[in-house]
Scaffold this active site. Structure first.
Site, PDB file in Angstrom:
ATOM      1  N   HIS A 166      -0.770 -28.994  20.958  1.00 12.49           N
ATOM      2  CA  HIS A 166       0.197 -28.453  21.928  1.00 12.49           C
ATOM      3  C   HIS A 166      -0.391 -28.120  23.308  1.00 12.49           C
ATOM      4  O   HIS A 166       0.214 -28.424  24.331  1.00 12.49           O
ATOM      5  CB  HIS A 166       0.868 -27.207  21.314  1.00 12.49           C
ATOM      6  N   TYR A 201       8.149 -23.090  18.004  1.00 17.93           N
ATOM      7  CA  TYR A 201       9.600 -22.945  18.191  1.00 17.93           C
ATOM      8  C   TYR A 201      10.242 -22.223  17.001  1.00 17.93           C
ATOM      9  O   TYR A 201      11.375 -21.745  17.109  1.00 17.93           O
ATOM     10  CB  TYR A 201      10.313 -24.300  18.372  1.00 17.93           C
ATOM     11  N   LYS A 254       4.277 -29.921  16.715  1.00 18.78           N
ATOM     12  CA  LYS A 254       3.047 -29.660  17.480  1.00 18.78           C
ATOM     13  C   LYS A 254       2.244 -28.527  16.854  1.00 18.78           C
ATOM     14  O   LYS A 254       2.833 -27.543  16.373  1.00 18.78           O
ATOM     15  CB  LYS A 254       3.381 -29.289  18.929  1.00 18.78           C
ATOM     16  N   ASP A 287      12.227 -33.468  18.745  1.00 13.46           N
ATOM     17  CA  ASP A 287      10.936 -32.906  19.138  1.00 13.46           C
ATOM     18  C   ASP A 287      10.937 -31.396  18.910  1.00 13.46           C
ATOM     19  O   ASP A 287      11.585 -30.653  19.643  1.00 13.46           O
ATOM     20  CB  ASP A 287      10.683 -33.210  20.620  1.00 13.46           C
TER      21      ASP A 287
END
Ligand code: A2P
Length: 282
Positions: free
Chosen positions: A112, A54, A79, A49
């Protein structure tokens, strides 16, 4: 059932999703990310994930290619970040993510955050539906949404979200939202299942760890699984990645599941979805 990494849940569109995956937030991009993914794949993880925010989609992609597991045995989630909501933006953001990941299809794409102060999730969702209908994504979902927001999507759009990934751990187990998900066939997925490490110090969880001869993290992860909640504990540490997966050889009693349920005090460790607007162009 819940006795191996092959334990999956069937989403409302028939797609099978592993019950346990690895969260990779804040793992540095590049070689480090790729090596961690390969290590986790060797341990048995098949679900990973990530998220655009990120900043490690490239490393996830490298790891996927290096790990030696056939693509169709992996389940990859990313996301859409807040600055790319809106129909055209979302289509672009998806292409960018796919380029970074180096994939030709995605298993799960999540919206998200709902950003209720500047709601554009309906138009964003329509882009998700287009990508899903074209077969470029196998399942689409949301993250940090409440029941009313999901209802609005269902009312105004064609396809019901398959997943809602929310903050979930013993201090914030959101029983109302759990019920909503069950009644509406939306799979609940836990982010920060270990409460960013805070929950691991809880005396009740510690007692249970002693009782079952397991770590506190294993107790909590097993609780997620027995509650039917997909879980993605984050770790960048090989020992903890391995140990967090050693949860398929014991079972919590119903009483102990309820005991952990009773720890809920509605304590958020992450941002409240009604107030979170990072990256959002207001
Ligand atoms: P690390 O990456 O160094 O292992 P959550 O997913 O609930 O947000 O929790 C993630 C945090 O918990 C990370 O800081 C991670 O650190 C830590 N963590 C993950 N697994 C364990 C574990 N088994 N024991 C202690 N801390 C853990």
């Amino acid at each position: 059932m819940l006795n191996s990494f092959e334990s999956t849940v069937t989403l409302n569109n028939g797609v099978k999703m592993p019950m346990l995956g690895l969260g990779v937030m804040s793992i540095p991009d590049g070689r480090q990310m790729a090596e961690i993914l390969s290590f986790a794949a060797e341990v048995g993880y098949r679900s990973f994930d990530t998220a655009t925010i990120y900043g490690n989609e490239k490393g996830v992609g490298e790891g996927i290619r290096q790990c030696g597991i056939p693509r169709d045995e992996l389940f990859i989630t990313t996301k859409l970040w807040n600055n790319m909501q809106g129909y055209e933006n979302a289509l672009k953001a998806f292409d960018n993510s796919m380029k970074s990941l180096g994939l030709d299809y995605l298993d799960l794409y999540l919206l998200h955050w709902p950003l209720p102060m500047r709601p554009r999730y309906i138009e964003t969702w329509r882009a998700f539906e287009k990508l899903y209908t074209e077969g470029r994504i196998h399942a689409i979902g949301v993250s940090n949404f409440n029941g009313m927001q999901i209802d609005e999507i269902v009312e105004k759009c064609e396809i019901k979200p398959m997943v809602n990934q929310v903050e979930f751990h013993p201090l914030l187990s959101q029983p109302e939202l759990q019920k909503y998900h069950q009644q509406n066939e939306v799979q609940m997925e836990a982010w920060s299942p270990l409460g960013q490490g805070e929950v691991l110090k809880n005396p009740v969880v510690r007692q249970l760890a002693e009782k079952y001869g397991k770590t506190t993290a294993q107790i909590i992860i097993r609780w997620d699984l027995q509650k039917g909640i997909v879980t993605i504990p984050k770790s960048g540490n090989p020992e903890r990645i391995k140990s967090n997966a050693d949860v398929f050889n014991f079972e919590l009693s119903n009483e102990d599941v309820m005991l952990i349920d009773s720890l809920n005090i509605g304590k958020r460790l992450g941002p409240h979805p009604d107030e979170f607007f990072a990256g959002c162009i207001l």
